[in-house]
Design an enzyme around this catalytic site. Structure first.
Site, PDB file in Angstrom:
ATOM      1  N   LYS A 275       0.821  -1.215   0.000  1.00  0.00           N
ATOM      2  CA  LYS A 275       0.000   0.000   0.000  1.00  0.00           C
ATOM      3  C   LYS A 275       0.859   1.271   0.000  1.00  0.00           C
ATOM      4  O   LYS A 275       0.493   2.266  -0.619  1.00  0.00           O
ATOM      5  CB  LYS A 275      -0.952  -0.010   1.198  1.00  0.00           C
ATOM      6  N   ASP A 340      -9.991   2.090   2.716  1.00  0.00           N
ATOM      7  CA  ASP A 340     -10.043   1.441   4.038  1.00  0.00           C
ATOM      8  C   ASP A 340     -10.555   2.412   5.103  1.00  0.00           C
ATOM      9  O   ASP A 340     -11.230   2.024   6.056  1.00  0.00           O
ATOM     10  CB  ASP A 340      -8.642   0.966   4.465  1.00  0.00           C
TER      11      ASP A 340
HETATM   12  P1  NAP Z   1      -0.005  -5.401   9.100  1.00  0.00           P
HETATM   13  O1  NAP Z   1       0.265  -4.087   8.459  1.00  0.00           O
HETATM   14  O2  NAP Z   1       0.917  -6.523   8.883  1.00  0.00           O
HETATM   15  O3  NAP Z   1      -0.080  -5.135  10.712  1.00  0.00           O
HETATM   16  C1  NAP Z   1      -0.331  -6.184  11.609  1.00  0.00           C
HETATM   17  C2  NAP Z   1      -0.402  -5.620  13.031  1.00  0.00           C
HETATM   18  O4  NAP Z   1      -0.758  -6.694  13.889  1.00  0.00           O
HETATM   19  C3  NAP Z   1       0.908  -5.072  13.529  1.00  0.00           C
HETATM   20  O5  NAP Z   1       0.631  -4.005  14.394  1.00  0.00           O
HETATM   21  C4  NAP Z   1       1.505  -6.258  14.288  1.00  0.00           C
HETATM   22  O6  NAP Z   1       2.337  -5.889  15.376  1.00  0.00           O
HETATM   23  C5  NAP Z   1       0.275  -6.897  14.865  1.00  0.00           C
HETATM   24  N1  NAP Z   1       0.464  -8.332  15.060  1.00  0.00           N
HETATM   25  C6  NAP Z   1       0.647  -9.258  14.106  1.00  0.00           C
HETATM   26  N2  NAP Z   1       0.783 -10.487  14.668  1.00  0.00           N
HETATM   27  C7  NAP Z   1       0.692 -10.306  16.009  1.00  0.00           C
HETATM   28  C8  NAP Z   1       0.753 -11.188  17.112  1.00  0.00           C
HETATM   29  N3  NAP Z   1       0.918 -12.502  16.946  1.00  0.00           N
HETATM   30  N4  NAP Z   1       0.626 -10.669  18.348  1.00  0.00           N
HETATM   31  C9  NAP Z   1       0.456  -9.347  18.529  1.00  0.00           C
HETATM   32  N5  NAP Z   1       0.386  -8.450  17.505  1.00  0.00           N
HETATM   33  C10 NAP Z   1       0.492  -8.938  16.257  1.00  0.00           C
HETATM   34  O7  NAP Z   1      -1.451  -5.912   8.714  1.00  0.00           O
HETATM   35  P2  NAP Z   1      -2.758  -5.040   8.412  1.00  0.00           P
HETATM   36  O8  NAP Z   1      -2.867  -4.718   6.965  1.00  0.00           O
HETATM   37  O9  NAP Z   1      -2.838  -3.930   9.378  1.00  0.00           O
HETATM   38  O10 NAP Z   1      -3.881  -6.121   8.711  1.00  0.00           O
HETATM   39  C11 NAP Z   1      -4.141  -6.549  10.041  1.00  0.00           C
HETATM   40  C12 NAP Z   1      -5.448  -7.299  10.081  1.00  0.00           C
HETATM   41  O11 NAP Z   1      -6.510  -6.388   9.802  1.00  0.00           O
HETATM   42  C13 NAP Z   1      -5.551  -8.357   8.994  1.00  0.00           C
HETATM   43  O12 NAP Z   1      -5.083  -9.566   9.484  1.00  0.00           O
HETATM   44  C14 NAP Z   1      -7.013  -8.382   8.637  1.00  0.00           C
HETATM   45  O13 NAP Z   1      -7.643  -9.399   9.346  1.00  0.00           O
HETATM   46  C15 NAP Z   1      -7.522  -7.054   9.092  1.00  0.00           C
HETATM   47  N6  NAP Z   1      -7.926  -6.234   7.938  1.00  0.00           N
HETATM   48  C16 NAP Z   1      -9.231  -6.218   7.618  1.00  0.00           C
HETATM   49  C17 NAP Z   1      -9.673  -5.467   6.564  1.00  0.00           C
HETATM   50  C18 NAP Z   1     -11.122  -5.466   6.234  1.00  0.00           C
HETATM   51  O14 NAP Z   1     -11.495  -4.947   5.180  1.00  0.00           O
HETATM   52  N7  NAP Z   1     -11.976  -5.999   7.072  1.00  0.00           N
HETATM   53  C19 NAP Z   1      -8.781  -4.707   5.801  1.00  0.00           C
HETATM   54  C20 NAP Z   1      -7.427  -4.752   6.146  1.00  0.00           C
HETATM   55  C21 NAP Z   1      -7.029  -5.517   7.206  1.00  0.00           C
HETATM   56  P3  NAP Z   1       3.897  -5.520  15.195  1.00  0.00           P
HETATM   57  O15 NAP Z   1       3.937  -4.081  14.791  1.00  0.00           O
HETATM   58  O16 NAP Z   1       4.482  -5.789  16.521  1.00  0.00           O
HETATM   59  O17 NAP Z   1       4.425  -6.440  14.126  1.00  0.00           O
END
Ligand code: NAP
Length: 517
Positions: A275, A340
C-alpha cells in the site's frame, strides 16, 4: 482418463488434453484406440518428456512412436516439442510446444517466430513466471503470432496469463478438473474459470482489473469484484496479481503494465505489503488529501486521469511528463485513493447507529499499528475520538500515535478501564487460528467491539464480546465497504452491495482444507 474426459466435457471443456506421460506404462495400441474412439470433445494427446518438465523418462523413439500412433488413431491434435525434428512429427494437426521451467526464455520472440513459420497448426509456449511481468510477456507473444497460439506463464505469478488468454485470442487455456488434479502449477480449475472468472464472457474488449499483493492466492477480492461485474453486466474481469515485497518489484510491474495500454487495465486493488509502494508509485499529487495523510493507497484507477484529460485539452503540465520511468507515466495514467478509511469508520458507525461525528470524545482502543490500524486511526482522530494505540512493537505504536496525535501503549496493557470501544487491527484470531484472541478479558467499561478480521465471520473476540454484553461489529462490513468504494471509484456506477456481501459471506462459509482448523 476416459472417465475424466467425460467429466471435463460435462463441466464445459471444449477439448481435453490426455497426458500419456502421467500413465504408469505406455498404453498398448488397443487401449489408446479405446481412449481416442468417439470422444465427447476434441482430444489433444501429449506425452511430455522429463527434459520439458513432463514425466516420460523412457526412450525418445518409443515416445515418438506413441505420438505417431495417437495421430493415426484420430487425436484431434498431437503436442510435439519444438526440438523434435520435422521428419519425426506424426501425421496429425500438431501443437508445437516449448517449455522452459527456469523462466521466460530470452529468445522467446525468436522461438515464437520460428514456430509461427513452421507447418504446425498451433504454437504453444509455456514458461515459469518469475514475476507478473512474465505473464504480460505471454500476451506479447500471442499478439506477435499469426497462427493460433497459447503462451502460458506457469506458477502463481503467471495466473493472469491463463485467465486473460481468451482476451488476446489465444488458441485456448488449460484448466484442471479439480484442485488436486493440476497438470501444471498455477492452473485454475474449470469451475473457477467458468464461475469466478466468467471465461465464456471474456473477449477482446474486456476491461481488466486486479489485486496486487503477496500473498494473494486466497484473497476474496477476485470473488467480490467479479461478482459485482457480473451483477452489473460489465464487460470486465478481475485477476490476482502476486508481486513480491519491495518497491522495486511493484514499480517494475507498474512500468510493464503502463507500457501495454492495449491490455485495457482500468483498476487495481492493493493489499499487504504494497500500500505504501502504491502511494509512492501513483504520486501524492494524484491522490486526495486524506489518502496522502494516511500514507497508503489501496485503490488505483488506471486511465487517462486528470493529467491525461488536461493533455487532451492542450493544457498539460510539462513536469511529470518529463520525468520518464514509472513515475513519469504514472503522472498521466494513475489515480490513487484509500477506501479502508471510510470502510472502517462507516462499519463502526453504522454498527453503533451513529453518524461519524458521534465519535467525538469517545475513548477508543486500537489493537495493532499496521496498515489497517493506520487507516482506522486516521479516521477516528479526524472525527476527534480519543484513541490509544496498543501494539506488540510499542515503538511502532508510538510512531503512529505521533503522526495522528493520540496515545500509545504495549498490547499487553490493553484495554484500560476507560476505553469504551475496542477495534482489533491485528490478525490474531484470523483463519486458521480461530481460537486465538488478542484480549483474554473484556472490561465492563467496554460497550462496543469491532474486529476488522473477516475470516472467520465471527471471531472468538466477537463471541466473547457478545457474551460480555457488548455491541459487536464484524470485519465483513469493513471488507464489503472498501470493495464497494473501490468499484464506485473505478466505474462511477453504484456497486451491487448486496451481491458483494453475499459472495464474501458464502466464500468464507465454504469448508476449506486446513492443516490446523
Ligand atoms: P499489518 O500491516 O501486517 O499489521 C499487523 C499488526 O498486527 C501489527 O501491528 C503487528 O504488530 C500486529 N500483530 C501481528 N501479529 C501479532 C501477534 N501474533 N501478536 C500481537 N500483535 C500482532 O497488517 P494489516 O494490513 O494492518 O492487517 C491486520 C489485520 O486487519 C488483517 O489480518 C485483517 O484481518 C484485518 N484487515 C481487515 C480489513 C477489512 O477490510 N476488514 C482490511 C485490512 C485488514 P507488530 O507491529 O508488533 O508487528
Amino acid at each position: 482418463m476416459r472417465r475424466d474426459m467425460m467429466a471435463a466435457a460435462r463441466a464445459g471443456a471444449d477439448a481435453v488434453e490426455c497426458r500419456l506421460d502421467f500413465l504408469a506404462e505406455i498404453p498398448p495400441r488397443g487401449q489408446l484406440q479405446m481412449l481416442l474412439s468417439d470422444p465427447p470433445v476434441e482430444v489433444i494427446v501429449t506425452c511430455r518428456p522429463t527434459r520439458e518438465g513432463g514425466r516420460f523418462a523412457g526412450e525418445e523413439s518409443r515416445r515418438l512412436e506413441l505420438l505417431r500412433l495417437a495421430g493415426e488413431l484420430g487425436a484431434a491434435f498431437v503436442d510435439v516439442e519444438f526440438d523434435v525434428p520435422r521428419r519425426s512429427w506424426p501425421k496429425a494437426q500438431v501443437i508445437l510446444s516449448h517449455h522452459d521451467l527456469e523462466g521466460c526464455p530470452r529468445e522467446a520472440d525468436s522461438i515464437a517466430a520460428r514456430m509461427d513459420a513452421s507447418p504446425a497448426a498451433v504454437n504453444k509456449l509455456a514458461f515459469t513466471a518469475r514475476g507478473p511481468e512474465d505473464a504480460l510477456r505471454a500476451f506479447d507473444l500471442i499478439r506477435a503470432c499469426r497462427k493460433p497460439t497459447m503462451a502460458l506463464a506457469m506458477e502463481e505469478h503467471g495466473v493472469m496469463s491463463r485467465i486473460l488468454a481468451r482476451k488476446f485470442g489465444a488458441f485456448g487455456t488449460f484448466a484442471s478438473l479439480s484442485e488436486g488434479a493440476r497438470s501444471a502449477p498455477g492452473q485454475p480449475t474449470i469451475e473457477q474459470f467458468r464461475k469466478l472468472y466468467r471465461w465464456d464472457s471474456i473477449g477482446a474488449g474486456t476491461a481488466v482489473y486486479g489485486v496486487i499483493g503477496c500473498p494473494v492466492a486466497h484473497s476474496l477480492s477476485p470473488a467480490i469484484h467479479n461478482a459485482a461485474f457480473a451483477a452489473t453486466g460489465m464487460d470486465a474481469v478481475y485477476v490476482p496479481l502476486r508481486i513480491e515485497p519491495g518497491s522495486e518489484s511493484f514499480n517494475r510491474f507498474m512500468d510493464a503494465l503502463l507500457e501495454r495500454p492495449w491490455m485495457d487495465w482500468r483498476g487495481l486493488s492493493v493489499t499487504i505489503p504494497h500500500k505504501e509502494n502504491a502511494l509512492a508509485c501513483v504520486g501524492a499529487e494524484n491522490c486526495d488529501e486524506l489518502t496522502r495523510r494516511i500514507g497508503a493507497v489501496n485503490t488505483i484507477a488506471v486511465g487517462p486521469g486528470r493529467h491525461g484529460l488536461l493533455a487532451r485539452m492542450g493544457l498539460a503540465r510539462v513536469g511529470p511528463a518529463r520525468m520518464g520511468g514509472v513515475r513519469g507515466r504514472a503522472a498521466s495514467a494513475l489515480r490513487g485513493c484509500n477506501t479502508d478509511y471510510a470502510a472502517a469508520i462507516d462499519a463502526l458507525c453504522s454498527g453503533m447507529g451513529i453518524p461519524r461525528e458521534g465519535l467525538r470524545g469517545r475513548r477508543v482502543a486500537v489493537l495493532g499499528a499496521g496498515g489497517a490500524a493506520r487507516a482506522t486511526v486516521a479516521a477516528l482522530t479526524h472525527y476527534r475520538a480519543a484513541v490509544t494505540i496498543y501494539n506488540r512493537t510499542v515503538e511502532r505504536a508510538q510512531r503512529l500515535a505521533g503522526e495522528f496525535t493520540c496515545s500509545a501503549a504495549p498490547i499487553d496493557k490493553a484495554p484500560q478501564s476507560t476505553d469504551e470501544i475496542i477495534i482489533n487491527c491485528t490478525p490474531i484470531g484470523m483463519h486458521p487460528h480461530i481460537d486465538a484472541t488478542p484480549l483474554e478479558r473484556i472490561p465492563r467499561t467496554v460497550k462496543v467491539v469491532f474486529d476488522t478480521i473477516y475470516d472467520p465471520l465471527e471471531t472468538r473476540l466477537l463471541r466473547d464480546a457478545a457474551c460480555a454484553g457488548c455491541l459487536t461489529v464484524r470485519g465483513l462490513d469493513m471488507f464489503v465497504n472498501q470493495a464497494v468504494a473501490q468499484f464506485e471509484f473505478w466505474t462511477g456506477l453504484p456497486a451491487p452491495r448486496d451481491v458483494m456481501r453475499r459472495v464474501v459471506s458464502e466464500s468464507i462459509a465454504l469448508p476449506r482444507q486446513t492443516a490446523n482448523p
